[in-house]
Write a protein that holds these residues in place. Structure first.
Motif, PDB file in Angstrom:
ATOM      1  N   ILE A   8       0.858  -1.186   0.000  1.00  0.00           N
ATOM      2  CA  ILE A   8       0.000   0.000   0.000  1.00  0.00           C
ATOM      3  C   ILE A   8       0.899   1.243   0.000  1.00  0.00           C
ATOM      4  O   ILE A   8       1.740   1.401   0.882  1.00  0.00           O
ATOM      5  CB  ILE A   8      -0.925   0.003   1.230  1.00  0.00           C
ATOM      6  CG1 ILE A   8      -1.858  -1.215   1.172  1.00  0.00           C
ATOM      7  CG2 ILE A   8      -1.722   1.307   1.314  1.00  0.00           C
ATOM      8  CD1 ILE A   8      -2.755  -1.374   2.377  1.00  0.00           C
ATOM      9  N   PRO A   9       0.725   2.110  -0.991  1.00  0.00           N
ATOM     10  CA  PRO A   9       1.581   3.301  -1.041  1.00  0.00           C
ATOM     11  C   PRO A   9       1.316   4.258   0.132  1.00  0.00           C
ATOM     12  O   PRO A   9       0.184   4.380   0.601  1.00  0.00           O
ATOM     13  CB  PRO A   9       1.182   3.980  -2.362  1.00  0.00           C
ATOM     14  CG  PRO A   9       0.436   2.961  -3.147  1.00  0.00           C
ATOM     15  CD  PRO A   9      -0.173   2.017  -2.150  1.00  0.00           C
ATOM     16  N   LEU A  10       2.374   4.901   0.583  1.00  0.00           N
ATOM     17  CA  LEU A  10       2.282   5.937   1.604  1.00  0.00           C
ATOM     18  C   LEU A  10       2.227   7.273   0.875  1.00  0.00           C
ATOM     19  O   LEU A  10       2.947   7.479  -0.096  1.00  0.00           O
ATOM     20  CB  LEU A  10       3.513   5.891   2.512  1.00  0.00           C
ATOM     21  CG  LEU A  10       3.778   4.541   3.175  1.00  0.00           C
ATOM     22  CD1 LEU A  10       5.134   4.547   3.874  1.00  0.00           C
ATOM     23  CD2 LEU A  10       2.661   4.224   4.177  1.00  0.00           C
ATOM     24  N   GLU A  11       1.422   8.174   1.373  1.00  0.00           N
ATOM     25  CA  GLU A  11       1.265   9.445   0.678  1.00  0.00           C
ATOM     26  C   GLU A  11       2.264  10.492   1.162  1.00  0.00           C
ATOM     27  O   GLU A  11       2.444  10.696   2.363  1.00  0.00           O
ATOM     28  CB  GLU A  11      -0.158   9.978   0.902  1.00  0.00           C
ATOM     29  CG  GLU A  11      -0.388  11.312   0.197  1.00  0.00           C
ATOM     30  CD  GLU A  11      -1.590  12.040   0.758  1.00  0.00           C
ATOM     31  OE1 GLU A  11      -2.554  12.230   0.015  1.00  0.00           O
ATOM     32  OE2 GLU A  11      -1.555  12.404   1.961  1.00  0.00           O
ATOM     33  N   TYR A  12       2.889  11.140   0.223  1.00  0.00           N
ATOM     34  CA  TYR A  12       3.720  12.317   0.500  1.00  0.00           C
ATOM     35  C   TYR A  12       2.774  13.503   0.331  1.00  0.00           C
ATOM     36  O   TYR A  12       2.408  13.879  -0.785  1.00  0.00           O
ATOM     37  CB  TYR A  12       4.881  12.350  -0.499  1.00  0.00           C
ATOM     38  CG  TYR A  12       6.055  13.184  -0.060  1.00  0.00           C
ATOM     39  CD1 TYR A  12       6.913  12.740   0.949  1.00  0.00           C
ATOM     40  CD2 TYR A  12       6.326  14.409  -0.668  1.00  0.00           C
ATOM     41  CE1 TYR A  12       8.010  13.501   1.341  1.00  0.00           C
ATOM     42  CE2 TYR A  12       7.432  15.167  -0.281  1.00  0.00           C
ATOM     43  CZ  TYR A  12       8.264  14.701   0.725  1.00  0.00           C
ATOM     44  OH  TYR A  12       9.351  15.455   1.113  1.00  0.00           O
ATOM     45  N   ARG A  18      12.156  12.261   9.199  1.00  0.00           N
ATOM     46  CA  ARG A  18      12.486  11.008   9.902  1.00  0.00           C
ATOM     47  C   ARG A  18      11.550   9.886   9.480  1.00  0.00           C
ATOM     48  O   ARG A  18      11.949   8.732   9.387  1.00  0.00           O
ATOM     49  CB  ARG A  18      12.439  11.202  11.420  1.00  0.00           C
ATOM     50  CG  ARG A  18      13.623  12.023  11.884  1.00  0.00           C
ATOM     51  CD  ARG A  18      13.717  12.074  13.365  1.00  0.00           C
ATOM     52  NE  ARG A  18      14.240  10.842  13.946  1.00  0.00           N
ATOM     53  CZ  ARG A  18      14.843  10.804  15.111  1.00  0.00           C
ATOM     54  NH1 ARG A  18      15.003  11.912  15.800  1.00  0.00           N
ATOM     55  NH2 ARG A  18      15.267   9.663  15.598  1.00  0.00           N
ATOM     56  N   PHE A  19      10.303  10.239   9.259  1.00  0.00           N
ATOM     57  CA  PHE A  19       9.372   9.212   8.787  1.00  0.00           C
ATOM     58  C   PHE A  19       9.815   8.678   7.433  1.00  0.00           C
ATOM     59  O   PHE A  19       9.835   7.474   7.184  1.00  0.00           O
ATOM     60  CB  PHE A  19       7.942   9.755   8.694  1.00  0.00           C
ATOM     61  CG  PHE A  19       7.002   8.753   8.087  1.00  0.00           C
ATOM     62  CD1 PHE A  19       6.480   7.728   8.854  1.00  0.00           C
ATOM     63  CD2 PHE A  19       6.692   8.794   6.729  1.00  0.00           C
ATOM     64  CE1 PHE A  19       5.657   6.758   8.285  1.00  0.00           C
ATOM     65  CE2 PHE A  19       5.865   7.836   6.155  1.00  0.00           C
ATOM     66  CZ  PHE A  19       5.346   6.819   6.942  1.00  0.00           C
ATOM     67  N   TRP A  20      10.190   9.598   6.552  1.00  0.00           N
ATOM     68  CA  TRP A  20      10.544   9.166   5.198  1.00  0.00           C
ATOM     69  C   TRP A  20      11.881   8.448   5.155  1.00  0.00           C
ATOM     70  O   TRP A  20      12.143   7.662   4.247  1.00  0.00           O
ATOM     71  CB  TRP A  20      10.433  10.350   4.228  1.00  0.00           C
ATOM     72  CG  TRP A  20       8.971  10.613   4.016  1.00  0.00           C
ATOM     73  CD1 TRP A  20       8.195  11.522   4.692  1.00  0.00           C
ATOM     74  CD2 TRP A  20       8.083   9.870   3.170  1.00  0.00           C
ATOM     75  NE1 TRP A  20       6.876  11.389   4.302  1.00  0.00           N
ATOM     76  CE2 TRP A  20       6.778  10.390   3.372  1.00  0.00           C
ATOM     77  CE3 TRP A  20       8.244   8.826   2.267  1.00  0.00           C
ATOM     78  CZ2 TRP A  20       5.656   9.895   2.689  1.00  0.00           C
ATOM     79  CZ3 TRP A  20       7.141   8.328   1.583  1.00  0.00           C
ATOM     80  CH2 TRP A  20       5.865   8.867   1.801  1.00  0.00           C
ATOM     81  N   GLN A  21      12.731   8.688   6.189  1.00  0.00           N
ATOM     82  CA  GLN A  21      13.951   7.878   6.295  1.00  0.00           C
ATOM     83  C   GLN A  21      13.590   6.440   6.661  1.00  0.00           C
ATOM     84  O   GLN A  21      14.188   5.482   6.167  1.00  0.00           O
ATOM     85  CB  GLN A  21      14.904   8.485   7.334  1.00  0.00           C
ATOM     86  CG  GLN A  21      15.692   9.664   6.764  1.00  0.00           C
ATOM     87  CD  GLN A  21      16.140  10.657   7.826  1.00  0.00           C
ATOM     88  OE1 GLN A  21      16.042  10.377   9.030  1.00  0.00           O
ATOM     89  NE2 GLN A  21      16.609  11.812   7.400  1.00  0.00           N
ATOM     90  N   ILE A  22      12.585   6.305   7.533  1.00  0.00           N
ATOM     91  CA  ILE A  22      12.132   4.949   7.889  1.00  0.00           C
ATOM     92  C   ILE A  22      11.533   4.270   6.659  1.00  0.00           C
ATOM     93  O   ILE A  22      11.829   3.117   6.346  1.00  0.00           O
ATOM     94  CB  ILE A  22      11.110   4.999   9.048  1.00  0.00           C
ATOM     95  CG1 ILE A  22      11.773   5.550  10.309  1.00  0.00           C
ATOM     96  CG2 ILE A  22      10.525   3.619   9.318  1.00  0.00           C
ATOM     97  CD1 ILE A  22      10.816   5.846  11.456  1.00  0.00           C
ATOM     98  N   ALA A  23      10.687   5.017   5.936  1.00  0.00           N
ATOM     99  CA  ALA A  23      10.082   4.449   4.709  1.00  0.00           C
ATOM    100  C   ALA A  23      11.163   4.024   3.716  1.00  0.00           C
ATOM    101  O   ALA A  23      11.003   3.039   2.992  1.00  0.00           O
ATOM    102  CB  ALA A  23       9.136   5.468   4.082  1.00  0.00           C
TER     103      ALA A  23
END
Ligand SMILES: [Zn+2]
Ligand SMILES: [Zn+2]
Length: 262
Positions: A183-187, A207-212
């Motif tokens: 499932i894609p995560l939305e930016y 930080r969230f997008w580093q985890i992603a």
């Protein structure tokens, strides 16, 4: 350019006519415009929500969009979806509703704990509800009803929440599950614009997008337009450019869910 996250004036905090959004989208060069206004829900108590359309308004919403789809069919693909929460007690109702109305897709906006009638708003999440945000996000994703997760970092809107192990673990669990389920995560571009204008970074959060990036999640740009110029091409491209810094798989189209099979 495709955008699946578009509101309408029916939610009482968006502006412009439905046709304004379509015309701006064509002008800015989109090939797909998906409407996903805040979903109506069925409240047995008769509760009257103020941030979404009423159940009785849905048919007008759908008709307006289908008329525009027809009118502009040679210029742009138009879809009719909704941005819906995960309200555990009402999910059967929602499933049947999507089936009956033949909705194109749902995006998952986990705004409230259990219901907006009784629960807190996660954009102002108190410490003792953080775990609920993560648990309900995971449960919602597992229903298989949503085509993407809108603003996964919604709780970071609360400026008093400091990044800690609980947040770190919670966001890891979201990225891990979204990866498994593809499932894609939305930016989220509305958040992106607010961060730029006001300097307060809630979401998209680095930080969230580093985890992603660690999970190599699928990611999609969502304009979250609450006014027609919220579809500005320049904004889309700036957000896209910023998303390119991360090691995620950028997708531009959402998979539809076949509600008749559920
Ligand atoms: Zn939302
Ligand atoms: Zn939205």
């Amino acid at each position: 350019m495709k955008n699946y996250h578009t509101h309408t004036a029916r939610c009482h905090h968006a502006m412009g006519t439905d046709e304004d959004y379509v015309q701006i989208a064509i002008q800015e060069g989109y090939t797909t415009l998906g409407f996903s206004d805040h979903a109506c829900w069925h409240y047995p108590s008769g509760f009257h929500p103020h941030i979404r359309m009423l159940e009785t308004e849905f048919d007008g919403y759908q008709k307006s969009i289908l008329d525009l789809k027809q009118k502009y069919q040679d210029q742009i693909e138009i879809l009719c979806g909704l941005e819906a929460e995960y309200f555990p007690k009402s999910m059967n109702w929602l499933k049947n509703f999507c089936k009956e109305k033949q909705l194109d897709y749902l995006i998952f906006g986990n705004h409230y704990y259990q219901s907006d009638e009784t629960g807190i708003y996660y954009g102002n999440c108190p410490q003792n509800h953080i775990e609920d945000y993560f648990t309900s996000t995971l449960e919602g994703l597992q229903t298989g009803m949503y085509s993407c997760l809108a603003h996964p970092e919604l709780i970071l809107l609360n400026p008093h929440l400091k990044w800690n192990d609980q947040l770190e673990e919670g966001f890891h669990s979201i990225c891990k599950l979204a990866k498994e389920l593809e499932i894609p995560l939305e930016y989220n571009v509305l958040g992106f614009r607010k961060a730029r204008q006001m300097g307060f970074v809630a979401y998209p959060h680095p930080r969230f997008w580093q985890i992603a990036s660690q999970y190599k999640n699928k990611a999609i740009i969502g304009m979250d337009a609450h006014q027609p110029f919220g579809l500005e091409k320049e904004l889309f491209l700036e957000a896209y450019e910023s998303l390119l810094k991360y090691d995620v798989e950028i997708v531009d189209a959402l998979k539809k869910v076949d509600f008749s099979m559920m």
